[in-house]
Scaffold this active site. Structure first.
Site, PDB file in Angstrom:
ATOM      1  N   LYS A  59       8.742  -6.241 -15.069  1.00 57.30           N
ATOM      2  CA  LYS A  59       8.085  -4.952 -15.081  1.00 57.30           C
ATOM      3  C   LYS A  59       8.741  -4.250 -16.248  1.00 57.30           C
ATOM      4  O   LYS A  59       8.172  -3.748 -17.053  1.00 57.30           O
ATOM      5  CB  LYS A  59       8.235  -4.303 -13.741  1.00 57.30           C
ATOM      6  N   GLN A 103      11.613  -1.017  -5.925  1.00 57.95           N
ATOM      7  CA  GLN A 103      11.097  -2.711  -5.579  1.00 57.95           C
ATOM      8  C   GLN A 103      11.104  -2.664  -4.030  1.00 57.95           C
ATOM      9  O   GLN A 103      12.501  -2.514  -3.685  1.00 57.95           O
ATOM     10  CB  GLN A 103      12.033  -3.428  -6.344  1.00 57.95           C
ATOM     11  N   ASP A 126       3.645   3.415  -7.603  1.00 55.91           N
ATOM     12  CA  ASP A 126       3.252   2.275  -6.848  1.00 55.91           C
ATOM     13  C   ASP A 126       2.238   2.887  -5.884  1.00 55.91           C
ATOM     14  O   ASP A 126       1.693   2.137  -5.116  1.00 55.91           O
ATOM     15  CB  ASP A 126       4.481   1.975  -6.317  1.00 55.91           C
TER      16      ASP A 126
END
Ligand code: NDP
Length: 301
Positions: A59, A103, A126
């Site tokens: 990422k 994450q 997200d």
């Protein structure tokens, strides 16, 4: 004459992901030129899970390659909940950061829900904050979870208009199954969500023009569960021992999907491979979401 191994067309996630990342790179360059705005992404990694470390590195690298501002915060597995929340609070108010991604999964002892709820929904790239999930379910503009949004790009590129198609999603997680079902509904598909309590799953799957597998069980979906010509999107990422007994004995593993690719590709019309399918789209959509968030936060149409 020997029967061909594959009749399905392969949906090349790598190619679509490269194309989307290149588009994001052009969008970033334009935002810089027109508005002096550099989209910024902050990724928070707690603990040292090896798979998470690989995802987080990827990422960071791709966001830099697209010309973005990119920051990775690494915290120890035993970090206090309050400290993690403080970091998120700082990122929420940092004008250089437009997207925040924590994450998952978080190490045991941390309250994932509370952490996700602490992210400013406008920076929730997200798409897991309840505000964004609610907006998606209400058909309002939202930051959409990356993997489901990536699946939709692959389906639209492959099939074009999805109106009226029968879609079956196997899996009902907040991360994948539910948002994919919402997006398919928005695309005017007739959607069924199947799960571990579904009766006669094979028969349900056989009704699908679009079959999305998001289960987490290696090769669970068999060839005879698939309607001939269907588009099969395999979200699963499962580590299994190699078929080769020598490699297996050496403890080597490989990644397979939730669909039995060999069987399914003889029946399906289109299929995503694992690896090389959905997984590669996830990071590309994350970058796209960060650009979208930056635009919205700056009030740019
Ligand atoms: P979860 O474990 O959160 O959810 C799995 C879902 O599958 C649940 O809804 C569960 O049903 C259902 N399920 C489990 N067993 C069966 C069964 N025997 N029959 C029918 N349904 C079943 O997983 P995720 O949604 O987070 O992930 C799914 C897969 O996608 C995993 O392999 C994961 O690694 C992968 N993934 C890939 C990503 C990518 O970038 N490509 C990103 C995220 C995930 P129930 O609710 O009833 O328990």
């Amino acid at each position: 004459m020997a029967e061909p191994e594959t009749s399905a067309k392969i949906i090349d996630g790598k190619a679509y992901a490269e194309r989307l990342r290149a588009q994001v790179g052009r969008d970033v360059a334009q935002l810089k030129a027109d508005y002096k705005l550099q989209p910024g992404l902050a990724v928070v990694l707690v603990g040292e899970d090896p798979a998470s470390q690989i995802y987080v590195r990827s990422k960071g690298e791709h966001s830099l390659a697209a010309g973005m501002h990119s920051v990775t915060h690494r915290l120890p597995a035993d970090v206090a909940q309050a400290e993690l929340l403080r970091l998120i609070g700082d990122l929420n108010t940092d004008p250089a950061i437009h997207g925040i991604l924590v994450q998952l999964p978080l190490p045991k002892g941390l309250d994932e829900r509370q952490v996700l709820a602490a992210i400013n929904p406008d920076k929730d790239v997200d798409g897991l904050h309840v505000v964004n999930a609610g907006r998606l379910a209400s058909g309002l503009p939202a930051l959409t979870p990356c993997t489901p949004a990536g699946c939709m790009i692959l389906l639209r590129e492959t099939l074009g208009d999805l109106t009226g198609l029968r879609a079956v999603v196997v899996g009902r997680s907040v991360l994948v199954g539910r948002p994919i079902a919402q997006l398919l509904l928005q695309a005017d598909c007739t959607v069924t969500i199947a799960h571990s309590r579904t009766r006669d799953l094979a028969a349900v799957c056989r009704e699908a023009d679009i079959l999305v597998a998001a289960v987490g069980r290696p090769r669970m979906i068999r060839g005879d569960w698939i309607k001939p010509g269907a588009a099969v999107i395999d979200v699963g990422i499962n580590r299994v021992p190699f078929d080769d007994p020598v490699k297996a004995a050496a403890g080597k593993t490989k990644v397979v999907g939730d669909v039995d690719f060999k069987e399914a590709s003889r029946v399906a019309g289109w299929i995503t491979p694992v690896p090389g399918g959905v997984g590669l789209m996830t990071v590309a959509v994350l970058l796209q979401n960060t650009v979208t968030a930056a635009r919205r936060l700056a009030g740019i149409d």
